[in-house]
Motif scaffolding. Structure first.
Motif, PDB file in Angstrom:
ATOM      1  N   THR A 178       0.838  -1.205   0.000  1.00  0.00           N
ATOM      2  CA  THR A 178       0.000   0.000   0.000  1.00  0.00           C
ATOM      3  C   THR A 178       0.867   1.246   0.000  1.00  0.00           C
ATOM      4  OG1 THR A 178      -1.804  -1.136   1.161  1.00  0.00           O
ATOM      5  CG2 THR A 178      -1.788   1.262   1.248  1.00  0.00           C
ATOM      6  N   TRP A 179       1.887   1.279   0.861  1.00  0.00           N
ATOM      7  CA  TRP A 179       2.780   2.439   0.903  1.00  0.00           C
ATOM      8  C   TRP A 179       3.507   2.623  -0.426  1.00  0.00           C
ATOM      9  CZ3 TRP A 179       3.788   6.889   3.018  1.00  0.00           C
ATOM     10  CH2 TRP A 179       5.029   7.488   2.802  1.00  0.00           C
ATOM     11  N   TYR A 198       9.408  12.590   6.364  1.00  0.00           N
ATOM     12  CA  TYR A 198       9.641  11.845   7.603  1.00  0.00           C
ATOM     13  C   TYR A 198       9.972  10.369   7.358  1.00  0.00           C
ATOM     14  CZ  TYR A 198       7.316  15.946   9.543  1.00  0.00           C
ATOM     15  OH  TYR A 198       6.980  17.239   9.866  1.00  0.00           O
ATOM     16  N   ILE A 199       9.381   9.782   6.310  1.00  0.00           N
ATOM     17  CA  ILE A 199       9.506   8.343   6.081  1.00  0.00           C
ATOM     18  C   ILE A 199      10.448   8.079   4.916  1.00  0.00           C
ATOM     19  CG2 ILE A 199       8.255   6.233   5.481  1.00  0.00           C
ATOM     20  CD1 ILE A 199       5.771   7.498   6.758  1.00  0.00           C
ATOM     21  N   ALA A 200      11.527   7.339   5.209  1.00  0.00           N
ATOM     22  CA  ALA A 200      12.489   7.004   4.154  1.00  0.00           C
ATOM     23  C   ALA A 200      12.066   5.755   3.399  1.00  0.00           C
ATOM     24  CB  ALA A 200      13.882   6.824   4.761  1.00  0.00           C
ATOM     25  N   SER A 201      11.584   4.733   4.120  1.00  0.00           N
ATOM     26  CA  SER A 201      11.200   3.485   3.453  1.00  0.00           C
ATOM     27  C   SER A 201      10.278   2.670   4.352  1.00  0.00           C
ATOM     28  CB  SER A 201      12.437   2.645   3.110  1.00  0.00           C
ATOM     29  OG  SER A 201      13.104   2.216   4.287  1.00  0.00           O
ATOM     30  N   VAL A 202       9.479   1.804   3.720  1.00  0.00           N
ATOM     31  CA  VAL A 202       8.601   0.857   4.411  1.00  0.00           C
ATOM     32  C   VAL A 202       8.839  -0.507   3.779  1.00  0.00           C
ATOM     33  CG1 VAL A 202       6.224   0.216   4.952  1.00  0.00           C
ATOM     34  CG2 VAL A 202       6.875   2.642   4.881  1.00  0.00           C
ATOM     35  N   LYS A 203       9.197  -1.483   4.593  1.00  0.00           N
ATOM     36  CA  LYS A 203       9.579  -2.796   4.065  1.00  0.00           C
ATOM     37  C   LYS A 203       8.969  -3.910   4.904  1.00  0.00           C
ATOM     38  CE  LYS A 203      13.716  -5.610   3.174  1.00  0.00           C
ATOM     39  NZ  LYS A 203      15.205  -5.639   3.305  1.00  0.00           N
ATOM     40  N   ASP A 204       8.429  -4.926   4.241  1.00  0.00           N
ATOM     41  CA  ASP A 204       7.927  -6.099   4.949  1.00  0.00           C
ATOM     42  C   ASP A 204       9.085  -7.094   5.131  1.00  0.00           C
ATOM     43  OD1 ASP A 204       7.790  -6.210   2.099  1.00  0.00           O
ATOM     44  OD2 ASP A 204       6.621  -8.072   2.223  1.00  0.00           O
ATOM     45  N   VAL A 212      10.011   0.277   9.232  1.00  0.00           N
ATOM     46  CA  VAL A 212       9.896   1.638   8.719  1.00  0.00           C
ATOM     47  C   VAL A 212      11.151   2.406   9.097  1.00  0.00           C
ATOM     48  CG1 VAL A 212       8.572   3.782   8.734  1.00  0.00           C
ATOM     49  CG2 VAL A 212       7.389   1.591   8.960  1.00  0.00           C
ATOM     50  N   LYS A 213      11.845   2.937   8.103  1.00  0.00           N
ATOM     51  CA  LYS A 213      13.028   3.752   8.344  1.00  0.00           C
ATOM     52  C   LYS A 213      12.646   5.223   8.221  1.00  0.00           C
ATOM     53  CE  LYS A 213      16.644   0.436   7.156  1.00  0.00           C
ATOM     54  NZ  LYS A 213      17.149   0.380   8.558  1.00  0.00           N
TER      55      LYS A 213
END
Length: 592
Positions: A178-179, A198-204, A212-213
């Motif tokens: 989704t992100w 604010y958000i660099a990355s989102v990873k499962d 979340v980095k």
């Protein structure tokens, strides 16, 4: 109504506290205003944050009333216990009156409040939410969150029982996917700019683990993450469908699989929208079988509908509130919150006389705030005594309320060297104490009344006061760009759950700091508060900010307007929280 006329109506509602900051943003966007234009208006209105809030940021109120909204991380609630008497029962239908209709059911496309109400019921599943009683950010869809040693990485572990409405497990992959789609600039998410800084990355990492980095570590970083990821889409349904085209993606208008408390039954544009309880909802099946929004032509018709029993819930216009509270068939819920609109008078500290704290304090003591609340707020206003509202953890419990005290006001002016002249107007060094008070929109009776009260009460302590009503755009322009020949202006700002108010930061500029109040100590405290992660330490910092601002009086706090809903007494389980409105609708039930 023309776009200009509708914008003026929205601005009046915002500045009078009838719309939340988010409600203004989404409605203004629906009128075609650009993000930068909306940000400029919010800056002019003293919004506590320059970023665009996400959907679900507040419980709906006013003409667009909705069931107690689940809300985003900023205003949601951790599961709570309903306080109404009786045993919960399943069944029944909750009918909600609203006067405006939604435009889409796409969680990453909507820019209007009614769509947000629908979408919240179906898609809202943030990893973290603010507890409505304690204002603590707590795990929600996440079972836990771990921070790296340097606080730059957040690792969320999802709950075991998360399912979409079709029984498919909700996984970290769904959140990450989704992100990835929402953060793609080509997909046109209106709120993207609020989160990419604010958000660099989102990873499962695996099915249960989401990493979340962060770009930078700030006190509001977790809130930003929770808001950015508050809507999760089912990858197995959406991945082969067009993100934006309703002609090839039927889920944009008729979602088939959702993660939230309710699923769509039908949506008849400009008539009604009906939703059914989701048996797979992770907190358990909602008690109320169905929720139906009925769209009415105007507020008067909607008010009559709640009186006649055609609907069960409505957030009325303030002027209708006193009568509805007397209706024996209705329960009235005035609700306090940390993110309501505060009406204030801003003082121009560029003006020589107003550089003196004694003069500013004198003007503060000379305003009878209790009389204003009693006479102008239709029983839903409460005294504001500082920048942070009483339900905020940042509020200073010992703030000086500046009670109405003409003798004290006159004494302070004497101390400042302003002595009564022959005409009764105070003078200093041969110059009279002349003041121009601006208000707007000039078609808003309450604003004019507030300016008139200031004129009369400041005249009583020896000031020569002129009031001037302006079209709202002209008011914003003059208080931002000048000429700065005015002494005061009447306005409102929207408080935030997190007290990251930016009026007094070093580089705020006149778009936010219209009073031009400069205090290096307060500016340093703001920077400390934004970077400090421990709430206890932040509380000390922000209480010192509040105490200093109250003492310095560059702004005179008048009142804030409570949230206000009326609900048929057959609806049970409704509870007013201590800090953020009503409890969630899935905790309610229909009796009989």
């Amino acid at each position: 109504m023309s776009t200009d006329g509708e914008l003026q109506r929205l601005l009046r509602s915002l500045t009078m506290g009838r719309l939340s900051r988010r409600q203004f943003i989404v409605r203004a966007a629906a009128l075609g205003l650009s993000t930068s234009a909306i940000a400029a208006f919010l800056a002019a209105c003293g919004s506590s944050s320059a970023s665009t809030p996400t959907a679900g940021a507040t419980a709906a109120s006013g003409a667009t009333a909705a069931p107690s909204r689940a809300g985003g991380a900023a205003t949601g609630a951790a599961p709570s216990t309903a306080a109404s008497a009786g045993t919960p029962v399943n069944g029944g239908e909750l009918k909600v009156a609203t006067t405006t209709e939604g435009t889409t059911l796409h969680p990453y496309k909507f820019t209007d409040t009614p769509s947000g109400a629908y979408i919240d019921l179906m898609y809202l599943l943030p990893l973290l939410r603010y507890d409505k009683d304690t204002l603590e950010l707590k795990p929600y869809a996440a079972a836990s969150v771990q921070k790296s040693a340097d606080n730059t990485t957040l690792t969320f572990t999802l709950r075991d029982n998360l399912q979409f409405s079709d029984g498919t497990p909700i996984t970290a992959t769904d959140y990450a996917w989704t992100w990835s789609k929402a953060s793609d600039k080509a997909n046109g998410w209106p709120n993207l700019g609020s989160y990419t800084p604010y958000i660099a990355s989102v990873k499962d990492i695996d099915a249960k683990t989401l990493e979340v980095k962060l770009v930078t570590v700030l006190a509001i970083s977790q809130e930003k993450v929770a808001n950015a990821l508050q809507y999760v889409l089912p990858k197995h349904v959406w991945e082969n469908l067009d993100w934006s085209d309703p002609n090839t993606n039927p889920n944009i208008f008729k979602p088939t699989v959702v993660p939230g408390a309710y699923t769509l039954v039908e949506w008849k544009k400009d008539q009604n929208a009906t939703f059914a309880a989701n048996d797979k909802f992770f907190l358990g099946r909602p008690h109320i079988d169905r929720i139906t929004f009925r769209i009415y032509g105007n507020a008067n018709v909607a008010t009559q509908a709640i009186v006649n029993g055609e609907v069960d819930q409505y957030g009325p216009e303030p002027e209708n509130w006193p009568d509805l509270t007397k209706n024996p068939k209705l329960n009235a819920y005035p609700t306090d919150a940390a993110n309501l609109a505060v009406t204030y008078i801003g003082l121009n500290t560029r003006m020589e006389a107003l550089k003196d704290k004694n003069v500013r304090q004198a003007l503060n003591y000379a305003i009878d705030k209790n009389a204003i609340v009693d006479k102008l707020t239709y029983q839903i206003g409460k005294r504001a005594t500082q920048m942070y509202l009483p339900t905020s953890w940042a509020a200073d419990p010992n703030a000086n309320p500046y009670p109405y005290d003409l003798a004290k006001a006159k004494q302070l002016l004497d101390t400042a060297g302003w002595k009564p002249g022959a005409s009764g107007v105070r003078e200093k060094n041969g110059q009279p104490l002349k003041m121009l008070v601006l208000f707007g929109p000039n078609t808003t009776p309450v604003r004019e009344q507030l300016a008139t009260i200031a004129q009369q009460q400041w005249k009583a302590i020896g000031a020569d006061v002129e009031i001037r009503g302006l079209e709202f755009g002209a008011l914003l322009k003059q208080t931002k760009e000048g000429p700065y020949d005015w002494a005061a202006y009447v306005n409102a700002y929207i408080a935030g759950v997190d007290p990251d108010t930016i009026w007094f930061k070093k580089d705020a500029g006149p778009a936010f700091n219209r009073s031009d109040y400069q205090n290096p100590h307060v500016q340093d405290l703001y920077e400390q508060g934004l970077k400090e992660l421990d709430r206890g330490k932040r509380t000390v910092i922000y209480q010192e900010i509040s105490r200093t601002l109250t003492d310095e009086s560059p702004w005179i706090w008048l009142y804030y307007e409570l949230g206000h809903q009326v609900i048929n007494k057959r609806v049970q389980g409704v509870r007013a929280s201590k800090a953020l409105g009503l409890n969630d609708v899935w905790e309610w039930w229909i009796q009989g």
